[in-house]
Design a protein around this motif. Structure first.
Motif, short mmCIF file in Angstrom:
data_model
loop_
_atom_site.label_atom_id
_atom_site.label_comp_id
_atom_site.label_asym_id
_atom_site.label_seq_id
_atom_site.Cartn_x
_atom_site.Cartn_y
_atom_site.Cartn_z
N LEU A 195 0.88 -1.17 0.00
CA LEU A 195 0.00 0.00 0.00
C LEU A 195 0.91 1.22 0.00
CD1 LEU A 195 -2.79 1.29 0.11
CD2 LEU A 195 -2.70 1.14 2.61
N THR A 196 1.15 1.76 -1.19
CA THR A 196 2.10 2.87 -1.33
C THR A 196 1.43 4.18 -1.72
OG1 THR A 196 2.53 2.24 -3.64
CG2 THR A 196 3.95 1.27 -1.96
N ALA A 197 0.11 4.20 -1.78
CA ALA A 197 -0.61 5.43 -2.10
C ALA A 197 -0.56 6.38 -0.90
CB ALA A 197 -2.06 5.12 -2.45
N THR A 198 -0.78 7.65 -1.15
CA THR A 198 -0.78 8.64 -0.08
C THR A 198 -2.10 8.56 0.70
OG1 THR A 198 -1.78 10.38 -1.41
CG2 THR A 198 0.64 10.16 -1.51
N PRO A 199 -2.10 9.04 1.95
CA PRO A 199 -3.36 9.09 2.71
C PRO A 199 -4.46 9.86 1.97
CG PRO A 199 -1.51 9.45 4.18
CD PRO A 199 -0.95 9.44 2.78
N LYS A 200 -4.09 10.92 1.27
CA LYS A 200 -5.08 11.70 0.53
C LYS A 200 -5.69 10.87 -0.59
CE LYS A 200 -5.66 16.21 -1.77
NZ LYS A 200 -6.30 15.75 -3.00
N GLU A 201 -4.86 10.12 -1.32
CA GLU A 201 -5.37 9.28 -2.41
C GLU A 201 -6.30 8.20 -1.88
OE1 GLU A 201 -1.58 9.54 -5.53
OE2 GLU A 201 -1.56 8.09 -3.87
N ILE A 202 -5.95 7.63 -0.75
CA ILE A 202 -6.78 6.58 -0.16
C ILE A 202 -8.10 7.16 0.34
CG2 ILE A 202 -6.92 4.89 1.72
CD1 ILE A 202 -3.82 4.70 1.53
N SER A 203 -8.04 8.31 0.99
CA SER A 203 -9.26 8.95 1.50
C SER A 203 -10.23 9.26 0.36
CB SER A 203 -8.91 10.24 2.25
OG SER A 203 -8.12 9.98 3.38
N GLU A 204 -9.71 9.78 -0.74
CA GLU A 204 -10.57 10.14 -1.87
C GLU A 204 -11.15 8.89 -2.54
OE1 GLU A 204 -8.08 12.52 -4.35
OE2 GLU A 204 -8.35 14.35 -3.13
N PHE A 205 -10.34 7.84 -2.66
CA PHE A 205 -10.80 6.63 -3.34
C PHE A 205 -11.92 5.94 -2.58
CE2 PHE A 205 -10.32 2.10 -4.58
CZ PHE A 205 -10.49 2.23 -5.94
N PHE A 206 -11.83 5.94 -1.24
CA PHE A 206 -12.82 5.24 -0.42
C PHE A 206 -13.85 6.18 0.20
CE2 PHE A 206 -9.27 2.27 -0.56
CZ PHE A 206 -9.92 1.06 -0.75
N ASP A 207 -13.77 7.47 -0.13
CA ASP A 207 -14.70 8.46 0.42
C ASP A 207 -14.65 8.44 1.95
OD1 ASP A 207 -16.56 10.47 0.51
OD2 ASP A 207 -18.29 9.13 0.30
N LEU A 208 -13.44 8.68 2.47
CA LEU A 208 -13.20 8.67 3.91
C LEU A 208 -12.91 10.08 4.41
CD1 LEU A 208 -10.69 5.68 3.99
CD2 LEU A 208 -13.09 5.57 4.71
N ALA A 209 -13.02 10.25 5.72
CA ALA A 209 -12.51 11.47 6.33
C ALA A 209 -10.99 11.45 6.17
CB ALA A 209 -12.88 11.50 7.81
N ASP A 210 -10.37 12.61 6.27
CA ASP A 210 -8.92 12.70 6.08
C ASP A 210 -8.20 11.75 7.02
OD1 ASP A 210 -9.26 14.58 4.13
OD2 ASP A 210 -8.89 16.30 5.44
N LEU A 211 -7.24 10.99 6.48
CA LEU A 211 -6.46 10.05 7.27
C LEU A 211 -5.20 10.73 7.80
CD1 LEU A 211 -6.68 6.93 4.92
CD2 LEU A 211 -7.94 7.30 7.05
N ASP A 212 -4.74 10.26 8.95
CA ASP A 212 -3.46 10.73 9.45
C ASP A 212 -2.35 10.28 8.50
OD1 ASP A 212 -4.66 11.85 11.66
OD2 ASP A 212 -4.39 10.05 12.90
N ASP A 213 -1.26 11.01 8.48
CA ASP A 213 -0.15 10.68 7.60
C ASP A 213 0.49 9.36 8.02
OD1 ASP A 213 1.54 11.09 5.46
OD2 ASP A 213 3.03 12.15 6.66
N PHE A 214 0.89 8.56 7.04
CA PHE A 214 1.59 7.32 7.32
C PHE A 214 2.48 6.99 6.12
CE2 PHE A 214 -2.68 6.27 5.72
CZ PHE A 214 -2.38 5.54 4.57
N PRO A 215 3.56 6.23 6.33
CA PRO A 215 4.50 5.96 5.25
C PRO A 215 4.00 4.92 4.27
CG PRO A 215 5.16 4.79 7.21
CD PRO A 215 3.99 5.66 7.61
N ALA A 216 4.58 4.93 3.07
CA ALA A 216 4.30 3.89 2.09
C ALA A 216 4.79 2.55 2.63
CB ALA A 216 4.99 4.21 0.77
N ARG A 217 4.04 1.49 2.36
CA ARG A 217 4.41 0.15 2.84
C ARG A 217 4.55 -0.76 1.62
NH1 ARG A 217 0.40 -1.64 7.46
NH2 ARG A 217 2.03 -3.22 7.76
N TYR A 218 5.76 -1.24 1.40
CA TYR A 218 6.06 -2.02 0.21
C TYR A 218 6.04 -3.53 0.44
CZ TYR A 218 7.54 2.34 -2.00
OH TYR A 218 7.55 3.60 -2.53
#
Length: 255
Positions: A7-30
């Motif tokens: 899961l290497t997408a940014t929190p913003k990309e994930i929030s928008e894709f799943f229609d979520l409230a803003d997520l806290d920042d977290f690192p890419a996980r390879y």
């Protein structure tokens, strides 16, 4: 099966894709591995008209499903995957299929092609990613397991189905991918029974993923950098044929 993913997408990309409230920042996980915490998405309480509250919520769960009736997890096998063909009726997953269906954000997964042992060829790892890039959603199941001392842990499993024609040469199974237009149906455990979402648990279309051969760095959990997804050259198929027997010799062997 699915034993490693990323899961290497940014929190913003994930929030928008799943229609979520803003997520806290977290690192890419390879190199996400079983027993590690993973991000999951579940349906929340329906929002009132005019409310800005999201209908979905994201939280962390342990990758390794533990049914609620298990007394000692140490004596229970690690369930990282749930077979879509049998999950509805299997005791371990029956309740979660009805009440706790989730989405698991990912940007791809790793799979290994394992030639027959007699060929002498080592397994080859592949990084399997969507051709269009971006975030995808694996179908998943969740259970909150409670210990005797009252502590609780959220646990999850990724649902799998038969591999499509593109992935089958590598492995016979692949994760179930839920499309954005089907998120609400999959997550709706209040009005939709498992049999009503069974049609979603099918292999994704053949041109959805591309599989890139990568090095064996992914085999080691401690390797976590982007170099895990760097393509490598693979051995020609001819080298996967059984090795020719050596000419007979006059010397006897104990083996």
């Amino acid at each position: 099966m699915c034993g490693r993913y990323a899961l290497t997408a940014t929190p913003k990309e994930i929030s928008e894709f799943f229609d979520l409230a803003d997520l806290d920042d977290f690192p890419a996980r390879y190199n996400i591995a079983p027993t590690q915490p993973i991000l999951v998405v579940m349906s929340s309480e329906r929002r009132e008209p005019g409310s800005n509250l999201p209908e979905r919520r994201a939280f962390l769960a342990r990758w390794g499903f533990i049914p609620g009736w298990v007394k000692d997890p140490k004596e229970f096998p690690l369930l990282i995957n749930a077979r879509s063909e049998t999950a509805i009726g299997k005791a371990s997953f029956r309740a979660a299929m009805r009440h706790r269906r989730i989405l698991i954000p990912a940007t791809g997964f790793y799979e290994w092609r394992r030639p027959p042992k007699e060929t002498g060829v080592r397994p080859q790892a592949y990084w399997v990613r969507p051709k269009r890039g971006g975030v995808i959603a694996f179908a998943g199941l969740m259970e909150t397991w409670s210990s005797a001392d009252g502590s609780e842990v959220d646990t999850a499993a990724i649902m799998t189905t038969r591999a499509n024609a593109a992935i089958h040469p590598i492995h016979e199974r692949m994760p179930v991918v839920i499309k954005p237009e089907d998120f609400d149906r999959w997550l709706d455990c209040k009005t939709r029974e498992p049999r009503e979402v069974a049609d979603l648990m099918q292999p994704v279309q053949e041109d959805f993923f591309e599989a890139l051969p990568v090095s064996d760095l992914v085999n080691k959990v401690s390797n976590m950098g982007p170099d895990l997804q760097k393509p490598v050259a693979v051995s020609p198929p001819e080298e996967e044929l059984p090795k020719k027997a050596k000419p007979d010799s006059s010397q006897m062997s104990l083996f």
